[in-house]
Write a protein that holds these residues in place. Structure first.
Motif, PDB file in Angstrom:
ATOM      1  N   GLN A   5       1.271 109.381  27.478  1.00 59.53           N
ATOM      2  CA  GLN A   5       1.203 108.039  28.062  1.00 59.53           C
ATOM      3  C   GLN A   5       2.232 107.131  27.392  1.00 59.53           C
ATOM      4  O   GLN A   5       2.541 107.291  26.211  1.00 59.53           O
ATOM      5  N   THR A   6       2.778 106.184  28.171  1.00 56.96           N
ATOM      6  CA  THR A   6       3.666 105.165  27.634  1.00 56.96           C
ATOM      7  C   THR A   6       2.911 103.853  27.539  1.00 56.96           C
ATOM      8  O   THR A   6       2.319 103.387  28.525  1.00 56.96           O
ATOM      9  N   LEU A   7       2.933 103.253  26.354  1.00 55.14           N
ATOM     10  CA  LEU A   7       2.250 101.987  26.121  1.00 55.14           C
ATOM     11  C   LEU A   7       3.277 100.859  26.179  1.00 55.14           C
ATOM     12  O   LEU A   7       4.167 100.787  25.321  1.00 55.14           O
ATOM     13  N   PRO A   8       3.207  99.976  27.170  1.00 58.56           N
ATOM     14  CA  PRO A   8       4.182  98.881  27.293  1.00 58.56           C
ATOM     15  C   PRO A   8       3.707  97.629  26.565  1.00 58.56           C
ATOM     16  O   PRO A   8       2.593  97.564  26.067  1.00 58.56           O
ATOM     17  N   ASN A   9       4.593  96.633  26.540  1.00 56.48           N
ATOM     18  CA  ASN A   9       4.231  95.284  26.088  1.00 56.48           C
ATOM     19  C   ASN A   9       3.694  95.259  24.661  1.00 56.48           C
ATOM     20  O   ASN A   9       2.753  94.546  24.350  1.00 56.48           O
ATOM     21  N   LEU A  10       4.310  96.050  23.781  1.00 62.80           N
ATOM     22  CA  LEU A  10       3.851  96.087  22.405  1.00 62.80           C
ATOM     23  C   LEU A  10       4.660  95.113  21.554  1.00 62.80           C
ATOM     24  O   LEU A  10       5.883  95.011  21.685  1.00 62.80           O
ATOM     25  N   ALA A  11       3.961  94.449  20.659  1.00 58.42           N
ATOM     26  CA  ALA A  11       4.648  93.578  19.713  1.00 58.42           C
ATOM     27  C   ALA A  11       5.498  94.430  18.779  1.00 58.42           C
ATOM     28  O   ALA A  11       5.086  95.517  18.376  1.00 58.42           O
ATOM     29  N   PRO A  12       6.693  93.990  18.445  1.00 59.34           N
ATOM     30  CA  PRO A  12       7.523  94.764  17.515  1.00 59.34           C
ATOM     31  C   PRO A  12       6.807  94.978  16.181  1.00 59.34           C
ATOM     32  O   PRO A  12       6.060  94.124  15.718  1.00 59.34           O
ATOM     33  N   GLY A  13       7.045  96.138  15.596  1.00 59.12           N
ATOM     34  CA  GLY A  13       6.444  96.427  14.308  1.00 59.12           C
ATOM     35  C   GLY A  13       6.132  97.902  14.161  1.00 59.12           C
ATOM     36  O   GLY A  13       6.514  98.735  14.990  1.00 59.12           O
TER      37      GLY A  13
END
Length: 489
Positions: free
Chosen positions: A80-88
């Motif tokens: 699965q690809t997880l979008p909209n992640l905060a950088p880190g």
């Protein structure tokens, strides 16, 4: 009308200079920036993480958890690809997956991945299978003729039943000096007699009641209730309330031995056929006798005046010549039985040839398991071998020449613990003569995944289950073992 059109044209022309838009009018709005949070474009403020999970059998879910900034946490079962992640920095932790008799272990088990704004980071988890192995871990103390181990749900203690009439407590690997209960002055221990099992009331945490199954000095089968004392690790020997007493005068074998509460809150007891060879008094098929049966009674309002009530769903209520306490008949010596959800597993010890396990829904009252007409699925009493109305075993094994396969079945439990998730749903059993540890998985279509775990103990008389659902093996030689994961499992 012409004046109105001119006015609208002039207003629109003026607006085009201010807003660069009007009714599809001209002007270049410029390059649109990224949609907030989509993780694309040079102006992106978030990124994405693609987690690839491979090498699991078709239809089997992975077990991966992703955690990261801003308390982010998500469980994944497949790629699965997880979008909209905060950088880190994100942690990708994978757990073992159990499939039948194998464990699929992940590589790597944990990894850290940095997600940058406007980019897609990647992480891969590859599973590989390996066989599950078990070992028997000695819990430490030595007991005198132990026959049963149990505990209330969630309790850290183990309660060990000794045939002589004592119930002892083990805490943190040590036996407490004072027994929880000592009724040795009222217990007959000849032959197969003794204090044989105990069960905690479903409401034990509130009422402190336990139920003991034993043979008294007159060889009667007795089920008796006791209460806890004000001391946390001591029962009250003066609180005895006799629930059932079944006469068993002729022989000193086939007393049965199990008492347990079902998922319906009713108390069940498994009685032997009265002893001797071949059920000489015909008790198992006699519905006017409580011997050779599974009994079912309601003890929720037990008192001296009325120690039990008959559940209205019992199969022989208000039937002349049939005891209303009876739930199932045609049993030789159901030394051990157990519940798994809505299923009842009865391990009935055979005569000379076969050992059997019977499985039925808890709601199925009135079943006749065949003894002494049948021994397992074969005829025992050939002169009257009519299988009509009989419920044949789901699983059985033959003794074989010189009892090479065993001589006396010791039934156990379906595993529902958490330490060995690969074993969930497997029923464990042993044999007094051979001491092996085996299991099978019961399905609607029959028994599958039969397995010998390559373990053995001397004279296995019982299995036990602790407050966490983990299983134990009880040896008449005085040792108690916990079933645990082997070094390569």
């Amino acid at each position: 009308m012409l004046v109105d059109r001119v006015r609208i044209f002039l207003l629109c022309l003026l607006s085009s200079f201010l807003l660069a838009a009007c009714s599809g009018g001209g002007g270049n709005p410029g390059t649109l920036g990224p949609t907030p949070g989509d993780g694309t474009g040079s102006g992106a403020t978030t990124g994405s993480l693609q987690v690839t999970i491979t090498a699991l059998p078709a239809g089997v879910n992975g077990a991966v958890r992703v955690t990261g900034p801003n308390n982010f946490a998500q469980d994944l079962t497949a790629t699965q690809t997880l979008p909209n992640l905060a950088p880190g920095s994100y942690s990708v932790a994978a757990s073992n997956v159990a499939v039948g008799g194998a464990t699929y272990a992940p590589t790597p088990a944990t990894q850290n991945v940095v997600v940058a704004a406007g980019a897609t980071a990647t992480a891969s988890v590859t599973y590989a299978s390996g066989p599950v192995t078990l070992t028997l871990t000695d819990i430490g103390p030595t007991f005198t003729r132990p026959v049963f181990v149990t505990a209330p749900p969630g309790d850290e203690r183990l309660f060990v039943v000794e045939r002589a009439g004592l119930v002892r407590i083990v805490r943190n690997g040590a036996v407490l000096t004072q027994p929880w209960l000592d009724i040795s002055d009222r217990v007959f221990t000849g032959g197969e007699g003794g204090l044989l099992s105990m069960a905690f009331d479903p409401d034990f945490a509130r009422n402190g009641y336990v139920y003991l199954y034993y043979t008294d000095l007159a060889q009667n089968i007795v089920v008796e209730r006791y209460a806890s004392s004000p001391l946390p690790d001591v029962g009250d020997p003066t609180s005895a309330l006799a629930i059932l007493r079944v006469a068993h005068p002729q022989f000193d074998n086939h007393f049965g031995g199990q008492v347990a509460f079902g998922p319906d809150g009713m108390l069940y007891a498994g009685t032997g056929d009265g002893g001797g060879a071949g059920d000489p008094f015909g008790n198992a098929q006699n519905l006017d006798s409580l011997l050779g049966k599974i009994l079912r009674v309601d003890v929720r309002n037990a008192s001296v005046a009325q120690p039990y009530a008959i559940p209205p769903t019992n199969p022989y209520v208000n039937q002349a010549g049939r005891r209303p306490e009876i739930w199932a008949s045609g049993l030789r010596n159901p030394w051990r039985f157990s519940f798994d959800g809505e299923q009842l597993y009865i391990a009935d010890v055979g005569q000379d040839t076969r050992e059997e396990v019977d499985i039925a829904a808890v709601s199925q009252g009135g079943l006749n398991y065949g003894w002494d007409i049948m021994e397992g699925s074969i005829c025992y009493n050939a002169a009257s071998c009519d299988r009509t109305g009989m419920t044949l075993p789901v699983f059985e094994y033959e003794h074989g020449a010189n009892d090479v396969n065993g001589c006396s079945l010791t039934g156990g439990y379906v595993y529902r613990g958490t330490a060995l998730p690969e074993l969930v749903g497997r029923y464990f059993y042993s044999d007094f003569c051979r001491g092996f540890v085996k299991s099978f998985f019961a399905t609607g279509a029959g028994v599958v995944e039969q397995r010998d775990w390559g373990l053995s103990a001397t004279q296995v008389v019982s299995f036990g289950r602790d407050g966490a659902g983990e299983l134990y093996v009880v040896s008449a030689a005085g040792r108690i073992f916990r079933i645990a994961r082997g070094s390569s499992g």
